[in-house]
Design a protein around this motif. Structure first.
Motif, mmCIF file in Angstrom:
data_model
loop_
_atom_site.group_PDB
_atom_site.id
_atom_site.type_symbol
_atom_site.label_atom_id
_atom_site.label_comp_id
_atom_site.label_asym_id
_atom_site.label_seq_id
_atom_site.Cartn_x
_atom_site.Cartn_y
_atom_site.Cartn_z
ATOM 1 N N SER A 50 0.818 -1.213 0.000
ATOM 2 C CA SER A 50 0.000 0.000 0.000
ATOM 3 C C SER A 50 0.854 1.266 0.000
ATOM 4 N N GLY A 51 2.081 1.151 0.490
ATOM 5 C CA GLY A 51 2.973 2.308 0.541
ATOM 6 C C GLY A 51 2.716 3.246 1.695
ATOM 7 N N GLY A 57 4.219 11.355 12.290
ATOM 8 C CA GLY A 57 5.200 12.399 12.048
ATOM 9 C C GLY A 57 6.511 11.890 11.497
ATOM 10 N N ALA A 58 6.886 10.658 11.852
ATOM 11 C CA ALA A 58 8.172 10.133 11.406
ATOM 12 C C ALA A 58 8.149 9.698 9.942
ATOM 13 N N ALA A 59 6.987 9.329 9.431
ATOM 14 C CA ALA A 59 6.814 8.943 8.025
ATOM 15 C C ALA A 59 7.674 7.746 7.645
ATOM 16 N N TYR A 60 7.835 6.804 8.566
ATOM 17 C CA TYR A 60 8.574 5.569 8.292
ATOM 18 C C TYR A 60 7.603 4.536 7.730
ATOM 19 N N THR A 62 5.245 1.785 7.199
ATOM 20 C CA THR A 62 4.529 0.945 8.154
ATOM 21 C C THR A 62 4.780 -0.530 7.879
ATOM 22 N N GLY A 63 4.815 -0.904 6.607
ATOM 23 C CA GLY A 63 5.070 -2.302 6.266
ATOM 24 C C GLY A 63 6.430 -2.770 6.752
ATOM 25 N N ILE A 64 7.447 -1.956 6.550
ATOM 26 C CA ILE A 64 8.796 -2.308 7.017
ATOM 27 C C ILE A 64 8.825 -2.388 8.540
ATOM 28 N N LYS A 65 8.175 -1.438 9.188
ATOM 29 C CA LYS A 65 8.150 -1.423 10.656
ATOM 30 C C LYS A 65 7.488 -2.687 11.200
ATOM 31 N N TRP A 66 6.380 -3.095 10.592
ATOM 32 C CA TRP A 66 5.706 -4.309 11.035
ATOM 33 C C TRP A 66 6.556 -5.545 10.763
ATOM 34 N N ARG A 67 7.228 -5.573 9.623
ATOM 35 C CA ARG A 67 8.075 -6.735 9.307
ATOM 36 C C ARG A 67 9.224 -6.850 10.308
ATOM 37 N N GLN A 68 9.820 -5.718 10.636
ATOM 38 C CA GLN A 68 10.902 -5.734 11.611
ATOM 39 C C GLN A 68 10.414 -6.215 12.969
ATOM 40 N N ALA A 69 9.221 -5.765 13.373
ATOM 41 C CA ALA A 69 8.658 -6.194 14.649
ATOM 42 C C ALA A 69 8.334 -7.687 14.629
ATOM 43 N N THR A 206 8.114 -4.608 21.327
ATOM 44 C CA THR A 206 6.965 -3.707 21.282
ATOM 45 C C THR A 206 6.858 -2.991 19.943
ATOM 46 N N LEU A 207 5.654 -2.929 19.420
ATOM 47 C CA LEU A 207 5.346 -2.135 18.227
ATOM 48 C C LEU A 207 4.525 -0.937 18.661
ATOM 49 N N VAL A 208 4.984 0.273 18.299
ATOM 50 C CA VAL A 208 4.245 1.492 18.613
ATOM 51 C C VAL A 208 3.792 2.142 17.318
ATOM 52 N N ASN A 209 2.485 2.354 17.197
ATOM 53 C CA ASN A 209 1.912 3.032 16.031
ATOM 54 C C ASN A 209 0.931 4.095 16.470
ATOM 55 N N ASN A 210 0.734 5.072 15.596
ATOM 56 C CA ASN A 210 -0.181 6.178 15.808
ATOM 57 C C ASN A 210 -1.631 5.767 15.526
#
Length: 455
Positions: A50-51, A57-60, A62-69, A206-210
């Motif tokens: 989805s991109g 605010g960080a604009a990282y 989300t897919g990469i963040k979830w994969r890393q977690a 821990t995964l932190v999301n807005n």
């Protein structure tokens, strides 16, 4: 409303947000239903495709963040929803929680399934305490109807949510500071590494999301990544919730496709300025965001175009300031805010904010010292490079961008006897969303607004 869309906000005003049955009647929890039929890897691939980038605010990615977690080993992981929306001129997360709390719970459960977490927490800012009964009722209803708790909808996936209230500290929007607060400690940022994804709440992965990120993830699973990407641009796909406030006729929270210009947002969606008023500046991303002059209004609202113009999407706040407020007094109010909100842990932020506050006060009084401007720039650069967390790193974004775009207000020649260059306009900038005021006096008082998190 012209040029607004309904993707994340598709359920707004179509059901009773206090009643799960009415939510289910319009297709609620459709994203979680779909997710439970996928493997965690397949789910993460959809989010990645989805991109979508983090909306705090960080604009990282989300897919990469979830994969890393998900890749972090451990059977006891945690998902935290950062609802500590304290950035001045940011209130879109509040609107999401008010109008569609079940979408947020759905997004948290989807995130938990993706990364292998069994428990989630909503860290709700103290100033949103009026939303606590609404969220708790939504959690209880979801648990009663097996959308939370053990063996969700008869599957092997179990996930529950606990509601946690913050104590009103701006700095707790930073992920590690938020976790310190939840553990009963003083709200100050942690040293990294170890990173939160490996050692977060109670030493658990821990995964932190807005709020917006999690709600958007649920909508993407519900409607599809391609539907999301049908909006926006190639490099900034999808939609964004913005908090439009200040001197516009129609302030509020709106969902827009990426690619609209700032001018279209202000004039078409916001209704423009009051008759006879002239735009002074626009601040993007809250108090920690940069400011732009009228010459940049034709910049498209995308990550890439704003970056080229030296601006940021940030938390999604767009504060419009007209000619009743001077640049210097605006900066003075921002500086008052950061002096008050600095946690004091690191010297660059604690002392830098105070010293720059004194310098801006001298400009506001029309009596700057010859070296004040260079001193302020030097201190601001040190803060940006050496502060311990994002608060200190971005606290001087408004000042540095003001120096770039409004150099004339800092010229010593502007402060001749009897001429303070309009610094004492002493005007008010007011904004409202859903009938609630979110901006206060732009002058010699702290700008007490609302912030979106940076995790």
């Amino acid at each position: 409303m012209p040029n607004t869309v309904s993707f994340i906000t598709a359920h707004f005003d179509k059901h009773n947000p206090d009643d799960l049955a009415s939510c289910l009647a319009i297709g609620g929890f459709g994203g979680l239903k779909r997710a439970l039929g996928l493997t965690p890897a397949e789910l993460i691939q959809i989010i990645t495709a989805s991109g979508i980038q983090g909306r705090g605010g960080a604009a990282y990615s989300t897919g990469i963040k979830w994969r890393q977690a998900a890749d972090v080993p451990g059977d006891d992981k945690v998902v935290i929803c950062n609802a500590d929306e304290g950035e001045p001129c940011t209130f879109k997360d509040r609107t999401l929680m008010e109008k569609d709390p079940f979408r947020l719970l759905e997004g948290m459960a989807i995130a938990g399934y993706a990364v292998g977490a069994k428990h989630g927490y909503i860290y709700l800012r103290e100033e949103y305490r009026h939303l606590r009964p609404k969220l708790q009722k939504a959690i209880d209803q979801a648990r009663t109807n097996q959308w939370l708790g053990s063996h969700i909808q008869g599957t092997n996936f179990s996930f529950d949510i606990t509601l946690y209230s913050g104590a009103g500290a701006y700095v707790c929007g930073e992920g590690s500071t938020l976790i310190e607060s939840m553990e009963g400690k003083s709200g100050r940022p942690r040293i990294k590494p170890p990173f939160i994804k490996e050692c977060g709440l109670f030493q658990k992965p821990t995964l932190v999301n807005n709020v917006e990120t999690l709600s958007a993830a649920a909508a993407i699973l519900d409607f599809g990544a391609e539907e999301f990407k049908a909006y926006g641009t190639e490099k900034s796909p999808g939609t964004k919730l913005i908090s439009l406030a200040g001197n516009v006729r129609r302030p509020g929270a709106y969902e827009i496709p990426f690619g609209m210009t700032l001018r279209a947002i202000i004039e078409t969606i916001g209704g423009g300025l009051e008759e006879g008023r002239i735009l002074r500046l626009v601040q993007l991303g809250g108090a920690s965001g940069r400011i732009a002059p009228a010459s940049l209004l034709d910049t498209p609202y995308t990550y890439e175009d704003l970056a080229k113009a030296g601006l940021d999407v940030g938390s999604g706040g767009i504060l419009v300031v007209d000619d009743r407020t001077s640049v210097i007094e605006f900066l003075e109010s921002i500086q008052d805010f950061f002096i008050h909100e600095s946690c004091g842990k690191c010297t660059p932020c604690r002392e830098g904010n105070r010293q720059i506050g004194r310098i801006i006060a001298r400009f506001a009084d029309g009596a700057p010292r010859p070296d004040d401007l260079e001193t302020a720039k030097r201190f601001a650069t040190i803060m940006s490079n050496c502060s311990f967390c994002g608060l200190g790193e971005t606290a001087q974004s408004a000042l540095l961008s003001a120096i770039r775009h409004f150099p004339e207000v800092f010229e010593l020649g502007a402060f001749g006897e009897g001429d303070e260059a309009g610094l004492k306009a002493n005007a008010n900038v007011k904004a409202s969303a859903a009938g609630v005021a979110v901006g206060e006096t732009i002058g010699k008082h702290s700008f007490k607004g609302e912030r979106g998190e940076r995790a």
